[in-house]
Design a protein around this motif. Sequence first.
Motif, PDB file in Angstrom:
ATOM      1  N   LEU A   1       0.828  -1.205   0.000  1.00 49.69           N
ATOM      2  CA  LEU A   1       0.000   0.000   0.000  1.00 49.69           C
ATOM      3  C   LEU A   1       0.867   1.261   0.000  1.00 49.69           C
ATOM      4  CD1 LEU A   1      -2.791  -1.061   2.541  1.00 49.69           C
ATOM      5  CD2 LEU A   1      -2.959  -0.921   0.039  1.00 49.69           C
ATOM      6  N   ALA A   2       2.005   1.193   0.713  1.00 50.89           N
ATOM      7  CA  ALA A   2       2.915   2.342   0.716  1.00 50.89           C
ATOM      8  C   ALA A   2       3.534   2.545  -0.665  1.00 50.89           C
ATOM      9  CB  ALA A   2       4.016   2.125   1.759  1.00 50.89           C
ATOM     10  N   TRP A   3       3.871   1.446  -1.345  1.00 52.14           N
ATOM     11  CA  TRP A   3       4.429   1.571  -2.695  1.00 52.14           C
ATOM     12  C   TRP A   3       3.386   2.158  -3.652  1.00 52.14           C
ATOM     13  CZ3 TRP A   3       6.391  -4.186  -2.787  1.00 52.14           C
ATOM     14  CH2 TRP A   3       7.360  -4.350  -1.788  1.00 52.14           C
ATOM     15  N   ILE A   4       2.145   1.714  -3.509  1.00 51.47           N
ATOM     16  CA  ILE A   4       1.079   2.241  -4.362  1.00 51.47           C
ATOM     17  C   ILE A   4       0.919   3.742  -4.137  1.00 51.47           C
ATOM     18  CG2 ILE A   4      -1.413   2.199  -4.774  1.00 51.47           C
ATOM     19  CD1 ILE A   4      -1.367  -0.790  -4.152  1.00 51.47           C
ATOM     20  N   SER A   5       0.956   4.160  -2.859  1.00 50.66           N
ATOM     21  CA  SER A   5       0.824   5.579  -2.537  1.00 50.66           C
ATOM     22  C   SER A   5       1.931   6.392  -3.189  1.00 50.66           C
ATOM     23  CB  SER A   5       0.842   5.767  -1.016  1.00 50.66           C
ATOM     24  OG  SER A   5       0.784   7.142  -0.673  1.00 50.66           O
ATOM     25  N   ARG A   6       3.163   5.868  -3.108  1.00 54.06           N
ATOM     26  CA  ARG A   6       4.283   6.556  -3.745  1.00 54.06           C
ATOM     27  C   ARG A   6       4.114   6.601  -5.262  1.00 54.06           C
ATOM     28  NH1 ARG A   6       8.007   9.610  -0.784  1.00 54.06           N
ATOM     29  NH2 ARG A   6       8.623   8.513   1.124  1.00 54.06           N
ATOM     30  N   MET A   7       3.655   5.505  -5.811  1.00 47.09           N
ATOM     31  CA  MET A   7       3.495   5.409  -7.263  1.00 47.09           C
ATOM     32  C   MET A   7       2.475   6.415  -7.774  1.00 47.09           C
ATOM     33  SD  MET A   7       2.594   1.954  -9.400  1.00 47.09           S
ATOM     34  CE  MET A   7       2.594   1.909 -11.199  1.00 47.09           C
ATOM     35  N   LEU A   8       1.438   6.687  -6.969  1.00 45.42           N
ATOM     36  CA  LEU A   8       0.370   7.606  -7.372  1.00 45.42           C
ATOM     37  C   LEU A   8       0.633   9.037  -6.914  1.00 45.42           C
ATOM     38  CD1 LEU A   8      -2.757   5.342  -6.695  1.00 45.42           C
ATOM     39  CD2 LEU A   8      -1.513   5.704  -8.838  1.00 45.42           C
ATOM     40  N   GLY A   9       1.820   9.287  -6.366  1.00 45.53           N
ATOM     41  CA  GLY A   9       2.175  10.648  -5.971  1.00 45.53           C
ATOM     42  C   GLY A   9       1.837  11.003  -4.556  1.00 45.53           C
ATOM     43  N   GLY A  10       1.424  10.036  -3.738  1.00 43.42           N
ATOM     44  CA  GLY A  10       1.106  10.301  -2.339  1.00 43.42           C
ATOM     45  C   GLY A  10       2.342  10.297  -1.479  1.00 43.42           C
ATOM     46  N   ALA A  11       2.159  10.474  -0.181  1.00 44.36           N
ATOM     47  CA  ALA A  11       3.261  10.475   0.789  1.00 44.36           C
ATOM     48  C   ALA A  11       2.985   9.438   1.859  1.00 44.36           C
ATOM     49  CB  ALA A  11       3.424  11.852   1.419  1.00 44.36           C
ATOM     50  N   GLU A  12       4.068   8.938   2.455  1.00 41.31           N
ATOM     51  CA  GLU A  12       3.933   7.926   3.500  1.00 41.31           C
ATOM     52  C   GLU A  12       3.720   8.554   4.875  1.00 41.31           C
ATOM     53  OE1 GLU A  12       6.970   4.999   3.665  1.00 41.31           O
ATOM     54  OE2 GLU A  12       7.162   4.863   1.502  1.00 41.31           O
TER      55      GLU A  12
END
Length: 299
Positions: A101-112
């Motif tokens: 889920l963290a990788w997906i967030s990064r991939m979509l431009g989100g932050a951890e």
Amino acid sequence: MAVLSPETPHVHYDFRRPTTLAREQSRALELAFETFGRQWGTQLTSKTRVRAQVSFESVAINTYDDYTRILPPTTVMLLIGLEASASEARGVLQFPAPAGLAWISRMLGGAEQSGDGAPAPLPERGYTPVEQAIVRRLLEDTVDDLRYSFGAQLPGKVAFDSIQHNSQFAQAAAPADLMIVATFRVTVGERCDTATVALPADAILPGLVAPPAEQSTDDTGLRAQLPAVPVQLAVQLAPLPVTAGRVISLAVGDVIRLPHPSHRPLDVVVDGVPIARASAGASGSRRACVVIDTEENAR
């Protein structure tokens, strides 16, 4: 000394299905998994747009049942179809659900991180169909990297199969099937997780040992090239042992008495080893020798 009591259970060991790896096998697997880790880290870096590193830690051989026992009840298991597997066993690429889920967030431009700078909490749950599609896209090239890293050690096609979230019900292999299990440390940004790769032993181990036919071919090639190797050939008289003092005191006009009789043939020598005897002569304007005898030498 340990004493077995009547209550001690007996464990049957099947020598046809060893549970340890030979040193040569372990080294070959380590090299392949180290290559895979570098490739996977590069893929994660390019797709999440944050520095990622995948470090290989260890490799062992376990039954599939023993492997799944160490996994959390809810996790992400990408099942991989292997054409080289004689059984129906499939490979597994496993990592924690929050990590994906963290990788997906990064991939979509989100932050951890949350607003206060602390890591944002991520749920330990299965993925939605949309999340599964994104993870599949994120890791589809990683499956190709696995095939590339093993090369000829993993013949046949390697294909993405499906995604499972329950380690007890994934059924990638039979409980007693042997699996090559590698452990990795995956660091993406500030987040660090443990991931594993499990491959059926029957698809990997045969490729780690060169078949006798290939060894025989290599030996034949070596023998074919051996006659073309250059060596130094010398024709010499019998050597004379002298002291260093006598060598230092040599002067012009000194006569050195050689121990080589005038009727004795000369020695034909290769790398200090006599291989034949020859008689001195001439060939046109050059000095030459005629081989009159050969000898076998154990060296």
